[in-house]
Design a protein around this motif. Structure first.
Motif, PDB file in Angstrom:
ATOM      1  N   MET A 152       0.860  -1.200   0.000  1.00 15.61           N
ATOM      2  CA  MET A 152       0.000   0.000   0.000  1.00 15.61           C
ATOM      3  C   MET A 152       0.890   1.243   0.000  1.00 15.61           C
ATOM      4  N   SER A 153       0.807   2.047  -1.071  1.00 18.48           N
ATOM      5  CA  SER A 153       1.661   3.240  -1.104  1.00 18.48           C
ATOM      6  C   SER A 153       1.017   4.346  -0.277  1.00 18.48           C
ATOM      7  N   SER A 154       1.861   5.164   0.351  1.00 22.36           N
ATOM      8  CA  SER A 154       1.315   6.255   1.164  1.00 22.36           C
ATOM      9  C   SER A 154       1.503   7.584   0.447  1.00 22.36           C
ATOM     10  N   LEU A 155       0.569   8.491   0.711  1.00 21.57           N
ATOM     11  CA  LEU A 155       0.475   9.732  -0.044  1.00 21.57           C
ATOM     12  C   LEU A 155       0.784  10.959   0.791  1.00 21.57           C
ATOM     13  N   LEU A 156       1.413  11.930   0.149  1.00 20.32           N
ATOM     14  CA  LEU A 156       1.590  13.246   0.763  1.00 20.32           C
ATOM     15  C   LEU A 156       1.189  14.296  -0.267  1.00 20.32           C
ATOM     16  N   HIS A 157       0.335  15.227   0.143  1.00 22.01           N
ATOM     17  CA  HIS A 157      -0.051  16.331  -0.735  1.00 22.01           C
ATOM     18  C   HIS A 157       0.693  17.585  -0.297  1.00 22.01           C
ATOM     19  N   ILE A 158       1.258  18.316  -1.264  1.00 21.57           N
ATOM     20  CA  ILE A 158       1.862  19.618  -0.955  1.00 21.57           C
ATOM     21  C   ILE A 158       1.069  20.666  -1.724  1.00 21.57           C
ATOM     22  N   THR A 159       0.506  21.635  -0.991  1.00 24.75           N
ATOM     23  CA  THR A 159      -0.369  22.624  -1.642  1.00 24.75           C
ATOM     24  C   THR A 159       0.292  23.997  -1.742  1.00 24.75           C
ATOM     25  N   ASN A 160      -0.353  24.856  -2.525  1.00 26.38           N
ATOM     26  CA  ASN A 160       0.185  26.187  -2.800  1.00 26.38           C
ATOM     27  C   ASN A 160      -0.251  27.239  -1.779  1.00 26.38           C
ATOM     28  N   GLY A 161      -1.039  26.875  -0.783  1.00 26.61           N
ATOM     29  CA  GLY A 161      -1.447  27.891   0.196  1.00 26.61           C
ATOM     30  C   GLY A 161      -2.531  27.406   1.139  1.00 26.61           C
ATOM     31  N   ASP A 162      -2.713  28.166   2.212  1.00 26.91           N
ATOM     32  CA  ASP A 162      -3.629  27.759   3.293  1.00 26.91           C
ATOM     33  C   ASP A 162      -5.079  27.614   2.843  1.00 26.91           C
ATOM     34  N   VAL A 163      -5.524  28.540   2.017  1.00 25.77           N
ATOM     35  CA  VAL A 163      -6.936  28.527   1.609  1.00 25.77           C
ATOM     36  C   VAL A 163      -7.229  27.237   0.865  1.00 25.77           C
ATOM     37  N   PHE A 164      -6.307  26.864  -0.028  1.00 23.74           N
ATOM     38  CA  PHE A 164      -6.550  25.627  -0.769  1.00 23.74           C
ATOM     39  C   PHE A 164      -6.369  24.389   0.103  1.00 23.74           C
ATOM     40  N   THR A 165      -5.465  24.451   1.072  1.00 19.63           N
ATOM     41  CA  THR A 165      -5.283  23.310   1.988  1.00 19.63           C
ATOM     42  C   THR A 165      -6.600  22.970   2.679  1.00 19.63           C
ATOM     43  N   GLU A 166      -7.290  24.014   3.153  1.00 17.40           N
ATOM     44  CA  GLU A 166      -8.600  23.801   3.808  1.00 17.40           C
ATOM     45  C   GLU A 166      -9.578  23.125   2.855  1.00 17.40           C
ATOM     46  N   ARG A 167      -9.552  23.588   1.636  1.00 12.65           N
ATOM     47  CA  ARG A 167     -10.446  23.056   0.608  1.00 12.65           C
ATOM     48  C   ARG A 167     -10.135  21.581   0.322  1.00 12.65           C
ATOM     49  N   LEU A 168      -8.845  21.290   0.208  1.00 19.86           N
ATOM     50  CA  LEU A 168      -8.398  19.940  -0.118  1.00 19.86           C
ATOM     51  C   LEU A 168      -8.787  18.949   0.988  1.00 19.86           C
ATOM     52  N   GLN A 169      -8.669  19.409   2.226  1.00 15.90           N
ATOM     53  CA  GLN A 169      -9.006  18.531   3.349  1.00 15.90           C
ATOM     54  C   GLN A 169     -10.479  18.117   3.325  1.00 15.90           C
ATOM     55  N   LYS A 170     -11.299  18.989   2.768  1.00 13.67           N
ATOM     56  CA  LYS A 170     -12.736  18.676   2.681  1.00 13.67           C
ATOM     57  C   LYS A 170     -13.037  17.664   1.576  1.00 13.67           C
ATOM     58  N   LEU A 171     -12.089  17.469   0.665  1.00 15.96           N
ATOM     59  CA  LEU A 171     -12.308  16.507  -0.428  1.00 15.96           C
ATOM     60  C   LEU A 171     -12.089  15.062   0.038  1.00 15.96           C
ATOM     61  N   ASN A 172     -11.560  14.932   1.263  1.00 14.53           N
ATOM     62  CA  ASN A 172     -11.354  13.604   1.863  1.00 14.53           C
ATOM     63  C   ASN A 172     -10.515  12.648   1.025  1.00 14.53           C
ATOM     64  N   LEU A 173      -9.474  13.184   0.389  1.00  7.12           N
ATOM     65  CA  LEU A 173      -8.548  12.284  -0.314  1.00  7.12           C
ATOM     66  C   LEU A 173      -7.617  11.682   0.735  1.00  7.12           C
ATOM     67  N   SER A 174      -7.102  10.494   0.469  1.00  7.87           N
ATOM     68  CA  SER A 174      -6.198   9.901   1.467  1.00  7.87           C
ATOM     69  C   SER A 174      -4.861  10.650   1.443  1.00  7.87           C
ATOM     70  N   GLY A 175      -4.148  10.583   2.550  1.00  3.61           N
ATOM     71  CA  GLY A 175      -2.823  11.206   2.617  1.00  3.61           C
ATOM     72  C   GLY A 175      -2.778  12.451   3.483  1.00  3.61           C
ATOM     73  N   ASP A 176      -1.570  12.801   3.931  1.00  2.23           N
ATOM     74  CA  ASP A 176      -1.362  14.016   4.734  1.00  2.23           C
ATOM     75  C   ASP A 176      -1.204  15.212   3.806  1.00  2.23           C
ATOM     76  N   VAL A 177      -1.440  16.409   4.375  1.00  3.17           N
ATOM     77  CA  VAL A 177      -1.322  17.637   3.571  1.00  3.17           C
ATOM     78  C   VAL A 177      -0.330  18.604   4.219  1.00  3.17           C
ATOM     79  N   ILE A 178       0.583  19.111   3.416  1.00  2.00           N
ATOM     80  CA  ILE A 178       1.558  20.127   3.857  1.00  2.00           C
ATOM     81  C   ILE A 178       1.338  21.370   2.998  1.00  2.00           C
ATOM     82  N   THR A 179       1.394  22.538   3.617  1.00  2.00           N
ATOM     83  CA  THR A 179       1.240  23.792   2.865  1.00  2.00           C
ATOM     84  C   THR A 179       2.606  24.422   2.637  1.00  2.00           C
ATOM     85  N   TRP A 180       2.895  24.761   1.387  1.00  2.00           N
ATOM     86  CA  TRP A 180       4.161  25.444   1.075  1.00  2.00           C
ATOM     87  C   TRP A 180       3.921  26.945   1.224  1.00  2.00           C
ATOM     88  N   ARG A 181       4.360  27.503   2.353  1.00  3.89           N
ATOM     89  CA  ARG A 181       4.090  28.918   2.639  1.00  3.89           C
ATOM     90  C   ARG A 181       5.287  29.791   2.281  1.00  3.89           C
TER      91      ARG A 181
END
Length: 310
Positions: A1-30
């Motif tokens: 089972m491969s594990s996932l990490l999402h890196i996003t372009n900002g806080d506003v989108f991070t919040e949005r992404l978390q609501k999509l319930n995709l698997s994996g952790d999320v890091i914001t590149w600030r």
């Protein structure tokens, strides 16, 4: 089972992404690496020191804020060592594309084993409109995610190469790149073009963004700074800037703008815009960096679209 990490372009989108319930952790590149000096060695102590100095001087960012917001998130990225699939969420504009290059450069050094995928928003329909991630519906985002581009080793190395050129002290090598279409970065070529137009033009010593700021003041005659800011943000092309960057630009252009409520240009501002005189006499701070290059060491020829070294 491969594990996932999402890196996003900002806080506003991070919040949005978390609501999509995709698997994996999320890091914001600030970060906003499109502004100020950048060093090619992403994540090193000297890299962060240079970034903090720039942000502190130009945006009054405090050390505690920088540690809390940027460094903490970066350290969190460093601690995510297990994920073998990393998904980058970025946009078409210059702001995002430069950050994207830096992140890929870092991953290439520190996560050699990981598979990198890219989800990049931009042209999403038959119109000329470019879309940010936050303008898309959940369905569109999930569709983009489903069709994400898995980057090859060549793609990643190319991104790293473009990043090294962006951080070099001479933008002419960046200008000579013509092979963007050979790699999976649909918007990188245009972002690089926009970056090169940030060097002062031969005509009057102002770059494209600064000329647009003055021209819109003249054409639109905004009645207030709020209205002016709104006009500037809507007419910025693919820079991807926010009020923050435009505020700094307006401060820089103070000798050319006499009033912001309503917006009025000075006599000097009008003369520079008409090409009767040059902005060079107004420059107070020659220590301005675009990537690794000093802004006022180069000129942009708007007729040939070429950079000249002074």
């Amino acid at each position: 089972m491969s594990s996932l990490l999402h890196i996003t372009n900002g806080d506003v989108f991070t919040e949005r992404l978390q609501k999509l319930n995709l698997s994996g952790d999320v890091i914001t590149w600030r970060e906003m690496l499109c502004e100020g000096q950048t060093l090619p060695t992403v994540g090193t102590e000297t890299f962060w020191k240079a970034r903090f100095e720039f942000l502190h001087k130009n945006y009054k960012v405090s050390k505690s804020w920088f540690i809390e917001k940027t460094l903490k998130e970066y350290r969190s990225l460093c601690n995510h060592k297990q994920q073998d699939h990393i998904v980058l969420w970025f946009e078409y504009d210059l702001f995002c594309q430069v950050n994207m290059l830096a992140v890929i450069s870092w991953l290439l050094t520190h996560r050699k084993y990981a598979q990198i995928s890219l989800v990049c928003s931009g042209k999403e329909d038959d119109t000329d409109k470019m879309y940010s991630l936050n303008e898309l519906t959940d369905e569109q985002l999930l569709d983009l995610y489903k069709n994400k581009k898995v980057l090859t080793q060549d793609d990643a190395e190319y991104a790293d190469y473009v990043w090294q050129l962006y951080c070099s002290n001479n933008p002419i090598r960046l200008e000579n790149l013509t092979d963007f279409n050979d790699y999976q970065f649909d918007y990188l070529g245009n972002a690089v073009k926009s970056h090169l137009k940030r060097f002062p033009s031969i005509n009057n010593g102002l770059n494209e963004m600064e000329n647009t700021i003055l021209q819109l003041a003249l054409d639109k005659k905004p009645k207030s700074k709020t209205e002016y800011m709104d006009i500037l943000l809507k007419n910025q092309g693919n820079l991807g800037f926010s009020n923050t960057q435009y505020d700094r630009a307006l401060t820089r252009l103070k000798p050319l703008i006499t009033s912001l409520n309503p917006v009025r240009l000075s006599k000097k501002g009008k003369e520079i815009l008409e090409g009767k005189t040059s902005y060079y006499s107004c420059i107070q701070d020659n220590d301005v960096y675009l990537g690794g290059a000093l802004k006022y060491n180069f000129l942009y020829n708007t007729t040939t679209n070429r950079i000249l070294k002074l």
